[in-house]
Design a protein around this motif. Structure first.
Motif, PDB file in Angstrom:
ATOM      1  N   ASN A   7      63.081  51.202-133.897  1.00  0.00           N
ATOM      2  CA  ASN A   7      62.256  50.594-134.939  1.00  0.00           C
ATOM      3  C   ASN A   7      61.933  49.148-134.604  1.00  0.00           C
ATOM      4  O   ASN A   7      62.553  48.225-135.114  1.00  0.00           O
ATOM      5  N   VAL A   8      60.934  48.968-133.777  1.00  0.00           N
ATOM      6  CA  VAL A   8      60.516  47.626-133.421  1.00  0.00           C
ATOM      7  C   VAL A   8      59.901  46.978-134.649  1.00  0.00           C
ATOM      8  O   VAL A   8      59.109  47.599-135.343  1.00  0.00           O
ATOM      9  N   GLY A   9      60.276  45.760-134.949  1.00  0.00           N
ATOM     10  CA  GLY A   9      59.669  45.127-136.110  1.00  0.00           C
ATOM     11  C   GLY A   9      60.397  43.877-136.532  1.00  0.00           C
ATOM     12  O   GLY A   9      61.232  43.353-135.811  1.00  0.00           O
ATOM     13  N   LEU A  10      60.044  43.398-137.723  1.00  0.00           N
ATOM     14  CA  LEU A  10      60.677  42.203-138.259  1.00  0.00           C
ATOM     15  C   LEU A  10      61.778  42.604-139.212  1.00  0.00           C
ATOM     16  O   LEU A  10      61.565  43.433-140.097  1.00  0.00           O
ATOM     17  N   PHE A  57      57.566  36.392-133.513  1.00  0.00           N
ATOM     18  CA  PHE A  57      56.307  36.341-134.266  1.00  0.00           C
ATOM     19  C   PHE A  57      56.550  36.294-135.764  1.00  0.00           C
ATOM     20  O   PHE A  57      55.683  36.639-136.554  1.00  0.00           O
ATOM     21  N   GLY A  98      59.599  58.963-142.365  1.00  0.00           N
ATOM     22  CA  GLY A  98      60.050  58.196-141.205  1.00  0.00           C
ATOM     23  C   GLY A  98      61.504  57.819-141.398  1.00  0.00           C
ATOM     24  O   GLY A  98      62.159  58.245-142.344  1.00  0.00           O
ATOM     25  N   CYS A  99      61.994  57.005-140.492  1.00  0.00           N
ATOM     26  CA  CYS A  99      63.409  56.628-140.515  1.00  0.00           C
ATOM     27  C   CYS A  99      63.736  55.784-141.742  1.00  0.00           C
ATOM     28  O   CYS A  99      62.995  54.896-142.111  1.00  0.00           O
ATOM     29  N   PHE A 100      64.848  56.092-142.395  1.00  0.00           N
ATOM     30  CA  PHE A 100      65.308  55.282-143.524  1.00  0.00           C
ATOM     31  C   PHE A 100      66.048  54.052-143.016  1.00  0.00           C
ATOM     32  O   PHE A 100      66.447  53.205-143.786  1.00  0.00           O
ATOM     33  N   GLY A 101      66.292  54.022-141.749  1.00  0.00           N
ATOM     34  CA  GLY A 101      67.025  52.896-141.194  1.00  0.00           C
ATOM     35  C   GLY A 101      68.475  52.893-141.602  1.00  0.00           C
ATOM     36  O   GLY A 101      69.039  51.877-141.959  1.00  0.00           O
ATOM     37  N   SER A 126      53.834  35.967-138.957  1.00  0.00           N
ATOM     38  CA  SER A 126      53.804  36.926-140.058  1.00  0.00           C
ATOM     39  C   SER A 126      53.881  36.242-141.412  1.00  0.00           C
ATOM     40  O   SER A 126      53.218  36.655-142.357  1.00  0.00           O
TER      41      SER A 126
END
Ligand SMILES: Cc1cc2nc3c(=O)[nH]c(=O)nc-3n(C[C@H](O)[C@H](O)[C@H](O)COP(=O)(O)O)c2cc1C
Ligand code: SF4
Ligand code: SF4
Lengths: 597, 130
Positions: A362-365, A203, A47-50, A207
């Motif tokens: 990349n939806v996320g925290l 959120f 996946g993406c390394f960002g 978490s």
């Protein structure tokens, strides 16, 4: 057991696929095969390394060497040099812009410091239902140190020196808040954890509570010791059943180990925690309303001062702190105030967790040091905008904040800078919007929320937000009047200046900020009855490009309201009055002749 | 069994460390493989419960003994839930995303039993931590 001695990871994220990662993978495989290494070394697509600005990226295990901007033709050199001869391919290593030095291991790269996890340090790493795992990562050590080696004054000093500011939105220095509470006379004091998390789209608190509940208990006990409180209360919304369950288990385990209770660490310090459930009203996250709600009264705010640290729960000094704020406390004690204050900007220390959502890949925290730019968050960590579209704006601060536009993508984010550009830090929701999002519609969405959540205690907020919402609704329905823009501004300023609590005082922000940056969209809705993005259904009118239409009749056959006229092989026309903007003709036309509004 | 001093806390820590070291360094004194399943609200909403059950079933079906399944919180990769991390002694921990029940079975069959990483599902951790 493992057959392969090494792996070569190639990022196959959205950003990188477009940058030829498939070809790189093919070439690497072919090179391995031709050298007879294909049974020893495997090429893996990940996946993406960002780190898309530097993509495509190739990482070699187990040495963890990191190559950037790799081209398909580099495969040969990577295999022949690195894999076969064991030598790094220098020219493909990442050069740290600040250090001017080629770095091979990802852990040394500044980029990886883009995300630095303090509050989230244990999330996803430990079993939240096993106190021993928390202890393995130095859990409860900070509490032990504080109780056995420090005075409350020393704890307050560390907290003040660290520069930690409240993560619940306001950004008030935590050490100072604790000190105010500590200085109040009397020996009945309280420490409360605000786990109401009412901002739609945020959120991070959930978490943390779900992934690392003990850290909150430990931090509250430390806060209790520093402020002189023996009683902690966690106010959590009932919609968080998993967080509640994990907190219950954690409290139970902490009591069993004597980490909560009467004689913690054998020092005679007494501290216990109870949970109070909220019904999920946004206003109950406001600290005075929260306290009233815990007391069993209506969840309505009261005037400040008196501040809760002077007169809070049951009229006693009470420190209310946010979940993420608490999660920073144990590391600050263990690593010291200097460590913490070395991270971030001049006035905003440490990190901030953002809930990245909306039109981003990349939806996320993400947890980044204060002072990180929006561009780094959205493009490097978030992997850019979905479907390669254009970035338009990002809403920070949820219903209390505003939009940040392209012009400020490179502004380092902290409490002050966000305020200066008309938004705010808030709790850390970050909604990314692209070219297809209508700003009037977004403002309407937030006002719909706030006018609904207004507790109704004061007039400006109760009636004012409703009026603002009505005007916005009218504009999006194509019934805007020229004076609406001025009215929105005037109402907005008035509500900001006169509402009783933070909810009302900030509610106009999404409108005022979109008006400031996207006034042209409001004007197009009002004057031209046009929604530039086509999101406002009532305003969107489809039309047919006469140059492209070949008269195939496909559109007329699918139109559910029969508003397309035209003969075979003649240009077709849409009757804008009747069109219900369903888009069926747009999908049906094979010649790109239907123009989407 | 109340902890009465920092020393007693450290004892518990030392006992637990062996178990968790595997997650960061890939080293521990024992030959136990660990599978960490992200079971926060986001993970569960994306189907982590089915993933977890599939893992437990497959471990049982294959009769694997030296393995431990741990439920953990959210790692922040909401775009790729459910997530599963595989920690094998002597190897760098590997994180997988979008792990459906089927992918979970593949992980056990290919990665754990055959040492073969799965294409497409690997995620890279992109953060440092305190
Ligand atoms: C309408 C409104 C909603 C709020 N919601 C929250 C919330 O959900 N969580 C939170 O921690 N703080 C919230 N706050 C801020 C709290 O009033 C308070 O400042 C905060 O809990 C203090 O903790 P901190 O200093 O650690 O940030 C809200 C404030 C307002 C005005
Ligand atoms: S500003 Fe709104 S939410 Fe706050 S007290 Fe007034 S009516 Fe209630
Ligand atoms: S958008 Fe729908 S209603 Fe309008 S012309 Fe096309 S098919 Fe007919």
């Amino acid at each position: 057991m493992a057959r392969y001695r090494s792996h070569i990871m190639v990022c196959g994220g959205t950003g990188c696929v477009s940058a030829e990662s498939e070809a790189i993978i093919e070439n690497l495989k072919a090179e391995l095969k031709s050298h007879g290494y294909d049974n020893e070394i495997k090429v893996v697509k990940t996946g993406c390394f960002g780190f898309c600005g530097q993509g495509p990226i190739v990482k070699v295990h187990p040495e963890n060497v990191f190559y950037v901007k790799v081209k398909p033709e580099d495969a040969k050199e990577i295999i022949e040099e690195h894999i076969i001869k064991g030598r790094r391919v220098e020219r493909l290593l990442y050069e740290e812009p600040m250090l001017k030095e080629k770095l091979d291991e990802s852990s040394k790269m500044n980029f990886y410091k883009k995300q630095y996890r303090i509050a989230l340090r244990n999330c996803g790493l430990i079993n939240p239902e096993d106190v021993n795992e928390y202890i393995a990562f130095r859990g409860y050590e900070a509490l032990g140190q504080v109780l056995t080696e420090m005075t409350p004054e020393e704890v307050l000093k560390v907290m003040k020196d660290s520069g930690l500011r409240g993560r619940g939105g306001g950004g008030f220095p935590t050490g100072l808040k604790w000190e105010f509470t500590a200085k109040q006379p009397g020996n009945e004091k309280y420490i409360m954890c605000n786990a109401d998390e009412g901002d739609p789209g945020a959120f991070m608190d959930r978490s943390i509570l779900e992934g690392d509940p003990h850290t909150i208990l430990e931090a509250m006990a430390i806060g209790g010791y520093a402020t002189g409180a023996n009683h902690g209360i966690i106010y959590i919304r009932a919609e968080y059943p998993l967080a509640i369950k994990r907190l219950d288990i954690a409290i139970e385990q902490a009591r069993e180990l004597g980490l909560l209770g009467d004689d913690i660490f054998g020092t005679g310090f007494k501290f216990d925690i109870e949970l109070k459930y909220g019904a999920g009203a946004f206003v109950c996250g406001e600290e005075t309303a929260l306290i009233h709600s815990v007391e069993g009264a209506r969840g309505e705010p009261t005037k400040k001062p008196p501040f809760p640290s002077v007169e809070g729960y049951r009229g006693k000094p009470t420190s209310v702190n946010n979940v993420e704020t608490f999660a920073n406390v144990p590391p600050i004690i263990l690593k010291g105030s200097e460590w913490f204050s070395s991270i971030g900007t001049e006035k905003s220390k440490g990190t901030k967790v953002f809930a990245l959502a909306g039109k981003v890949n990349n939806v996320g925290l993400v947890e980044v040091p204060m002072g990180t730019t929006l561009r780094e968050i959205i493009y490097d960590i978030g992997g850019g905008i979905m479907d390669g579209k254009d970035f338009k704006a990002v809403q920070t601060g949820g219903p209390s904040g505003g939009v940040i536009t392209v012009a400020d993508l490179d502004t380092p984010i902290d409490y002050e800078s966000l305020k200066a550009i008309g938004s705010m830090m808030g709790s850390g929701g970050m909604i990314v919007m692209d070219e297809d999002d209508c700003m009037v519609n977004i403002a309407k969405f937030y006002l719909e929320f706030t006018q609904d959540e207004s507790c109704g205690k004061c007039t400006p907020c109760r009636i004012g937000t409703k009026r603002m919402y009505e005007i916005l609704a009218r504009i999006t329905e194509g019934e805007g009047k020229p004076e609406d823009i001025d009215n929105l501004k005037q109402l907005g300023e008035m509500i900001k200046n006169t509402a009783l609590c933070g909810l009302g005082q900030t509610a106009p922000n999404p409108v005022l900020s979109t008006l400031h940056y996207f006034r042209n969209e409001y004007e197009a809705h009002i004057k031209d009855k046009r929604c530039l993005t086509g999101s406002c259904k009532a305003l969107s009118k489809y039309s047919i490009d006469p140059d492209k239409c070949i008269g195939c009749t496909a559109c007329a056959r699918v139109c559910p309201v029969d508003c397309i006229s035209g003969k075979v092989k003649e240009v077709h026309v849409i009757d804008a009055e009747k069109c219900i903007a369903c888009g069926a003709c747009y999908d049906a036309c094979k010649f790109d002749a239907v123009i989407k509004p | 069994m109340a902890i009465k001093s920092l020393d007693e806390l450290k004892k518990i820590r030392d006992n637990s460390l062996k178990k968790v070291n595997l997650r960061e360094s890939g080293e521990n004194g024992e030959e136990i493989i660990e599978m960490m399943v992200g079971m926060a609200t986001c993970g569960i909403a994306a189907g982590a419960r089915e993933t977890l059950n599939a893992i437990l079933d497959e471990i049982e079906a294959k009769g694997i003994k030296n393995i431990r399944v741990v439920q953990v919180g959210c790692m922040g990769y909401c775009h790729s839930e459910p997530t599963v991390q595989v920690n094998m002694p002597g190897h760098e921990p590997i994180l997988y995303g979008n792990v459906s029940a089927k992918v979970a079975k593949d992980i056990i069959e290919k990665h754990i039993l055959n040492g073969e990483l799965l294409d497409e599902n690997i995620l890279i951790k992109t953060f440092n931590k305190a």
